[in-house]
Scaffold this motif. Structure first.
Motif, PDB file in Angstrom:
ATOM      1  N   GLN A 572      44.604  -4.661   1.177  1.00 35.75           N
ATOM      2  CA  GLN A 572      46.136  -4.672   0.246  1.00 35.75           C
ATOM      3  C   GLN A 572      46.044  -2.726  -0.133  1.00 35.75           C
ATOM      4  O   GLN A 572      46.432  -2.472  -0.337  1.00 35.75           O
ATOM      5  N   VAL A 573      44.636  -2.382  -0.472  1.00 33.16           N
ATOM      6  CA  VAL A 573      44.477  -1.109  -1.342  1.00 33.16           C
ATOM      7  C   VAL A 573      43.389  -0.312  -0.517  1.00 33.16           C
ATOM      8  O   VAL A 573      42.816  -1.541  -0.267  1.00 33.16           O
ATOM      9  N   SER A 574      42.950   0.818  -0.479  1.00 35.91           N
ATOM     10  CA  SER A 574      41.492   1.275   0.439  1.00 35.91           C
ATOM     11  C   SER A 574      40.477   1.077  -1.045  1.00 35.91           C
ATOM     12  O   SER A 574      40.182   0.678  -2.417  1.00 35.91           O
ATOM     13  N   ARG A 575      39.613   1.360  -0.629  1.00 35.32           N
ATOM     14  CA  ARG A 575      38.571   0.250  -1.021  1.00 35.32           C
ATOM     15  C   ARG A 575      37.859   0.982  -2.262  1.00 35.32           C
ATOM     16  O   ARG A 575      37.032   1.270  -2.652  1.00 35.32           O
ATOM     17  N   GLU A 576      37.983   2.161  -2.536  1.00 31.42           N
ATOM     18  CA  GLU A 576      37.906   3.248  -3.524  1.00 31.42           C
ATOM     19  C   GLU A 576      39.181   2.302  -4.967  1.00 31.42           C
ATOM     20  O   GLU A 576      38.074   2.588  -5.970  1.00 31.42           O
ATOM     21  N   THR A 577      39.151   1.539  -4.723  1.00 34.18           N
ATOM     22  CA  THR A 577      40.060   0.970  -5.753  1.00 34.18           C
ATOM     23  C   THR A 577      39.066  -0.812  -5.913  1.00 34.18           C
ATOM     24  O   THR A 577      39.258  -0.820  -7.207  1.00 34.18           O
ATOM     25  N   VAL A 578      38.451  -0.760  -5.221  1.00 40.90           N
ATOM     26  CA  VAL A 578      38.357  -2.242  -5.382  1.00 40.90           C
ATOM     27  C   VAL A 578      36.726  -2.468  -6.449  1.00 40.90           C
ATOM     28  O   VAL A 578      37.115  -3.557  -7.466  1.00 40.90           O
ATOM     29  N   ALA A 579      36.396  -1.574  -6.888  1.00 41.77           N
ATOM     30  CA  ALA A 579      35.084  -2.106  -7.693  1.00 41.77           C
ATOM     31  C   ALA A 579      36.258  -1.106  -8.838  1.00 41.77           C
ATOM     32  O   ALA A 579      35.593  -0.032  -9.548  1.00 41.77           O
ATOM     33  N   ASP A 651      31.989  -4.968   8.621  1.00 44.70           N
ATOM     34  CA  ASP A 651      33.218  -5.203   7.899  1.00 44.70           C
ATOM     35  C   ASP A 651      32.886  -4.993   6.466  1.00 44.70           C
ATOM     36  O   ASP A 651      33.072  -5.129   5.063  1.00 44.70           O
ATOM     37  N   GLN A 652      31.372  -5.410   5.960  1.00 47.10           N
ATOM     38  CA  GLN A 652      30.671  -5.905   4.800  1.00 47.10           C
ATOM     39  C   GLN A 652      30.705  -4.233   5.073  1.00 47.10           C
ATOM     40  O   GLN A 652      30.085  -3.948   3.301  1.00 47.10           O
ATOM     41  N   LEU A 653      29.887  -3.110   5.425  1.00 47.08           N
ATOM     42  CA  LEU A 653      29.377  -2.276   4.548  1.00 47.08           C
ATOM     43  C   LEU A 653      31.199  -1.485   4.513  1.00 47.08           C
ATOM     44  O   LEU A 653      30.582  -0.607   3.637  1.00 47.08           O
ATOM     45  N   ALA A 654      31.980  -1.911   4.973  1.00 48.02           N
ATOM     46  CA  ALA A 654      33.251  -1.482   4.351  1.00 48.02           C
ATOM     47  C   ALA A 654      33.317  -1.640   3.100  1.00 48.02           C
ATOM     48  O   ALA A 654      34.553  -1.238   2.226  1.00 48.02           O
ATOM     49  N   GLU A 655      32.366  -3.297   2.872  1.00 43.32           N
ATOM     50  CA  GLU A 655      32.865  -3.680   1.136  1.00 43.32           C
ATOM     51  C   GLU A 655      32.480  -2.407   0.364  1.00 43.32           C
ATOM     52  O   GLU A 655      32.735  -2.707  -1.107  1.00 43.32           O
ATOM     53  N   VAL A 656      31.494  -1.629   0.632  1.00 42.20           N
ATOM     54  CA  VAL A 656      30.924  -0.419  -0.127  1.00 42.20           C
ATOM     55  C   VAL A 656      32.591  -0.037  -0.795  1.00 42.20           C
ATOM     56  O   VAL A 656      33.517   1.255  -0.150  1.00 42.20           O
ATOM     57  N   SER A 657      32.754   0.904  -2.732  1.00 47.05           N
ATOM     58  CA  SER A 657      33.985   2.084  -2.461  1.00 47.05           C
ATOM     59  C   SER A 657      33.476   3.012  -1.452  1.00 47.05           C
ATOM     60  O   SER A 657      32.343   3.396  -1.889  1.00 47.05           O
ATOM     61  N   GLY A 658      34.401   3.646  -1.769  1.00 46.44           N
ATOM     62  CA  GLY A 658      34.374   4.330  -0.862  1.00 46.44           C
ATOM     63  C   GLY A 658      33.932   4.748  -0.213  1.00 46.44           C
ATOM     64  O   GLY A 658      33.994   6.170   1.513  1.00 46.44           O
ATOM     65  N   VAL A 659      33.605   4.154   1.289  1.00 49.58           N
ATOM     66  CA  VAL A 659      33.377   4.347   2.719  1.00 49.58           C
ATOM     67  C   VAL A 659      34.381   3.414   3.150  1.00 49.58           C
ATOM     68  O   VAL A 659      34.749   2.411   3.466  1.00 49.58           O
ATOM     69  N   GLY A 660      35.132   4.730   3.885  1.00 49.38           N
ATOM     70  CA  GLY A 660      35.939   4.353   4.484  1.00 49.38           C
ATOM     71  C   GLY A 660      36.461   3.964   6.052  1.00 49.38           C
ATOM     72  O   GLY A 660      35.519   4.125   6.775  1.00 49.38           O
ATOM     73  N   ALA A 661      37.438   3.809   6.555  1.00 47.06           N
ATOM     74  CA  ALA A 661      37.150   3.079   8.029  1.00 47.06           C
ATOM     75  C   ALA A 661      36.372   4.739   8.641  1.00 47.06           C
ATOM     76  O   ALA A 661      36.217   4.525  10.203  1.00 47.06           O
ATOM     77  N   SER A 662      37.200   6.369   7.842  1.00 42.28           N
ATOM     78  CA  SER A 662      36.819   7.802   8.888  1.00 42.28           C
ATOM     79  C   SER A 662      35.111   7.601   9.354  1.00 42.28           C
ATOM     80  O   SER A 662      34.273   7.610  10.091  1.00 42.28           O
ATOM     81  N   LYS A 663      34.433   6.973   7.692  1.00 47.21           N
ATOM     82  CA  LYS A 663      33.066   7.199   7.725  1.00 47.21           C
ATOM     83  C   LYS A 663      32.744   6.383   8.178  1.00 47.21           C
ATOM     84  O   LYS A 663      30.913   5.884   9.020  1.00 47.21           O
ATOM     85  N   ILE A 664      33.113   5.214   8.887  1.00 45.65           N
ATOM     86  CA  ILE A 664      32.577   4.017   9.521  1.00 45.65           C
ATOM     87  C   ILE A 664      32.510   4.231  10.694  1.00 45.65           C
ATOM     88  O   ILE A 664      31.130   4.064  11.733  1.00 45.65           O
ATOM     89  N   GLY A 668      28.441   4.519  10.999  1.00 48.42           N
ATOM     90  CA  GLY A 668      28.187   3.282  10.979  1.00 48.42           C
ATOM     91  C   GLY A 668      27.141   2.725  11.435  1.00 48.42           C
ATOM     92  O   GLY A 668      26.708   2.051  10.652  1.00 48.42           O
ATOM     93  N   SER A 669      27.121   3.188  12.810  1.00 43.44           N
ATOM     94  CA  SER A 669      26.627   2.217  13.820  1.00 43.44           C
ATOM     95  C   SER A 669      24.690   3.218  12.745  1.00 43.44           C
ATOM     96  O   SER A 669      23.863   1.996  12.452  1.00 43.44           O
ATOM     97  N   ASP A 670      24.764   4.585  12.640  1.00 43.77           N
ATOM     98  CA  ASP A 670      23.414   4.519  11.929  1.00 43.77           C
ATOM     99  C   ASP A 670      22.966   4.116  11.082  1.00 43.77           C
ATOM    100  O   ASP A 670      22.018   3.858  10.691  1.00 43.77           O
ATOM    101  N   VAL A 671      24.277   3.654   9.518  1.00 46.90           N
ATOM    102  CA  VAL A 671      23.609   3.219   8.344  1.00 46.90           C
ATOM    103  C   VAL A 671      23.187   1.834   9.114  1.00 46.90           C
ATOM    104  O   VAL A 671      21.971   1.239   8.559  1.00 46.90           O
ATOM    105  N   LEU A 672      24.811   0.909   9.194  1.00 46.23           N
ATOM    106  CA  LEU A 672      23.873   0.095   9.944  1.00 46.23           C
ATOM    107  C   LEU A 672      22.596  -0.897  10.321  1.00 46.23           C
ATOM    108  O   LEU A 672      21.464  -1.704  10.722  1.00 46.23           O
TER     109      LEU A 672
END
Length: 685
Positions: A572-579, A651-664, A668-672
């Protein structure tokens, strides 16, 4: 040169634009939403009329509000093979007519237009014993324009000012009225007229001399008025005088973009056009070719339930990225977050020139200048002052012209940089903001323009001649960095990425907006800001010093949980607004770092300390490789949140606020992998 067939002119127009283009010789009102191709529609209307013989280009007057817009009309018409149309601003058209007819009508030349309004207003204030500080003189100068645009006589000013709730620098209305009289008397004694007097002189000329009015109407039998929602009473009077009994007029505007009522603009002329011209054709342009569906949804949502007349835009572009809605603890955090957003977009290939920060008032500029400077991001501050009217630009052009008189045959670019260096220009921007930075930006824009022109104008004499030609038509150069400007200053412009900042109650709507009419205009101002974005949109607000600010009431329909959610590709919106609430205690989150973390910093929570240490070490290496500050990779709050949540999928990483598609995509692979390694180690132990 063979002219195209009329059908060729219509090819490529949508159904509504085609209706505008073919409705020549009748009164037409076009309600054109933002990005719907209004300029395309009216220029093709003129071209189609010219090719079918229904319209004579040389007998056509097209008026708009800025020199840039008039130039765009001329350029597009030339591309269509149409020449001879008088595409001018209101003031330019009025001045040309007044200068031509004034000697015959009144026995002498039209008085010269003063270029020193600020100085004359200051002198008028001094003669009345009033303060002459810059802010007061500026506000009174603006009120001079309003009074002339609305045709308010000084003797009527006090009563009308009180009735409309106007306030000018804390002065009593009677004092402002005396200032208006004194100001006009000073100009008259010096044989000068004010810039806004140009329209009044043209109105007087055409009203008092029917033979002059008849000659003007014979000369211009076809009339087009752009940005019609912004006409003032005096401009409408001039339109009526140009038309006379004719109804061969096409007006184009958008009531949802009426943002200059403080300067006399009245959308009622646009909305009431059909009453004044019975049988007029009304066409609505609703297909938005500028912005993605995500941006268009926000724009429509801002106006939803406003009760104001507007078109509902229909996006024509493919889907784009989700809009970002983000709160910050204070203005500094908000500005830093915007700078990080721009850095991320630059990494995706968006040019600095295609980014903009839009704020309500100029006072917000320094915080964003500082944040962009700290992040190493080039920028330019754009204000209402025309580029070639800036003192540093006029000084530079004068110095270049003087040098060209003795060294005109020398290489143009080398000589230009030498002269600019003597005036204080340097290759690198100053680290400070304010006037020093604005001066450098103007000088640097002139040097950049000289670089662009050097190939075609190799000598200094040729280069200076071209610069002077551009100055005469106000053809300003494009800036080399992110644009910083007010929402008002952004009207008519567009960028790939736009950050709207300070969008809280007290910011937008502005704290001084109290009446229903003022609040309605603030809503329209936000709509204008949103529709400047082609693809990337970020809307942010901050809690202020006491943390008591609330997000703007105008965002009610577009924030998460609203009945009409913002469309995105997946969420619905960027994850910056979820938390927005703490996952530990359930309380609200106001600080930006807490929202990234997903909880209050002092609420108890467990995280894998070894994983957090590994993430920090990885972030340091990634920042060194990318040559970026570590927070541009991931903020500390984001790393802690990852160590708490231990995401196993993107998808779970995207739940972290501020982690958008470009950073994933980048990290993303390094962090996971780090999370998986830490989890396996924990399981074995």
């Amino acid at each position: 040169m063979a002219h195209p067939h009329p059908d060729e002119i219509l090819r490529g127009l949508d159904q509504e634009q085609r209706e505008v283009a073919t409705s020549v010789g009748e009164p037409v009102v076009v309600i054109a939403g933002a990005g719907t191709g209004k300029t395309r529609a009216i220029t093709h209307r003129i071209a189609y009329g010219a090719l079918t013989g229904a319209l004579d280009p040389k007998a056509t007057l097209a008026v708009t509000f800025t020199t840039r817009a008039a130039g765009e009309l001329r350029g597009r018409l030339a591309t269509l093979g149409v020449h001879g149309v008088q595409a001018r601003t209101f003031h330019s058209a009025a001045l040309r007519q007044a200068q031509f007819f004034w000697p015959t009508a009144y026995g002498g030349a039209l008085p010269q237009v003063t270029e020193a309004r600020f100085t004359v207003v200051a002198e008028a204030a001094r003669r009345l014993g009033l303060p002459t500080d810059t802010s007061l003189v500026r506000d009174v100068s603006a009120e001079v324009s309003w009074a002339k645009a609305t045709n308010v006589e000084p003797e009527s000013y006090a009563a009308l000012s009180r009735a409309s709730g106007r306030s000018v620098a804390g002065l009593e209305p009677e004092a402002v009225a005396r200032l208006l009289v004194t100001y006009d008397n000073l100009n008259r004694d010096r044989g000068r007229i004010d810039f806004d007097d140009i329209l009044l002189c043209a109105v007087a000329l055409l009203t008092d001399h029917e033979d002059v009015a008849a000659q003007v109407r014979r000369t211009y039998r076809h009339l087009v008025v752009d940005e019609y929602q912004d006409v003032s009473p005096v401009q409408q009077r001039l339109v009526d005088l140009w038309l006379g009994p004719s109804h061969d007029v096409c007006v184009v505007g958008d009531p949802a973009q009426t943002i200059h009522t403080f300067a006399g603009a009245r959308s009622e002329y646009l909305l009431g056009f059909s009453r004044r011209h019975p049988g007029a054709r009304t066409v609505e342009l609703v297909r938005d070719y500028r912005s993605t569906p995500q941006v268009v949804d926000v724009a429509n949502g801002v106006l939803k339930g406003s009760g104001q007349r507007h078109v509902t835009l229909r996006a024509q572009r493919p889907a784009g990225p989700p809009p970002v809605f983000a709160a910050a603890s204070d203005e500094s955090d908000e500005a830093a977050a915007v700078a990080r957003w721009f850095k991320d977009l630059r990494g995706q290939g968006v040019d600095w020139r295609e980014m903009a920060v839009l704020y309500r008032i100029n006072a917000h500029s320094p915080a964003y200048e500082a944040a962009l400077s700290d992040a190493g991001i080039p920028y330019q501050v754009r204000n209402a002052e025309r580029f070639y009217d800036r003192p540093e630009v006029r000084q530079a052009l004068g110095a270049l012209a003087a040098t060209a008189r003795t060294r005109g045959a020398e290489p143009g670019l080398a000589s230009t940089t030498e002269v600019m260096g003597a005036l204080g220009w340097t290759e690198t921007a100053p680290r400070t903001g304010g006037q020093a930075r604005e001066r450098w930006e103007s000088q640097n824009a002139l040097v950049d323009l000289a670089r662009d022109l050097a190939a075609a104008h190799s000598t200094l004499a040729d280069l200076v001649a071209e610069l002077q030609r551009r100055a005469s038509v106000q053809h300003a150069p494009a800036g080399a960095g992110v644009t910083l400007t007010t929402l008002h200053g952004a009207k008519g412009l567009e960028w790939d990425a736009v950050a709207l900042v300070g969008i809280h109650d007290g910011g937008v709507p502005f704290v001084l907006a109290e009446t229903d009419e003022q609040l309605a205009e603030e809503r329209r101002l936000l709509y204008v800001g949103v529709t400047r974005a082609r693809e990337h949109l970020r809307v942010s607000w901050s809690g202020g010093r006491r943390g008591d600010r609330r997000v703007s009431r105008f965002l009610t329909a577009v924030l998460p949980g609203s009945p009409t959610p913002v469309r995105t590709r997946r969420r619905q919106v960027s994850r910056e607004t979820v938390a927005m609430t703490c996952r530990v205690c359930g309380g609200g989150l106001s600080a930006a770092s807490d929202r990234v973390l997903g909880r209050h910093a002092d609420c108890p929570s467990r995280y894998d300390e070894d994983l957090l240490a590994a993430l920090r070490t990885w972030r340091t290496r990634a920042a060194e490789t990318a040559k970026l500050p570590e927070f541009c990779i991931f903020t500390e709050s984001a790393l802690v949140a990852i160590a708490e949540l231990c995401p196993r999928t993107t998808d779970q990483l995207a739940e972290v606020s501020g982690v958008g598609a470009s950073k994933i995509r980048r990290y993303g692979s390094d962090v996971l992998a780090l999370v998986e390694a830490a989890t396996e180690t924990h399981d074995r132990s």
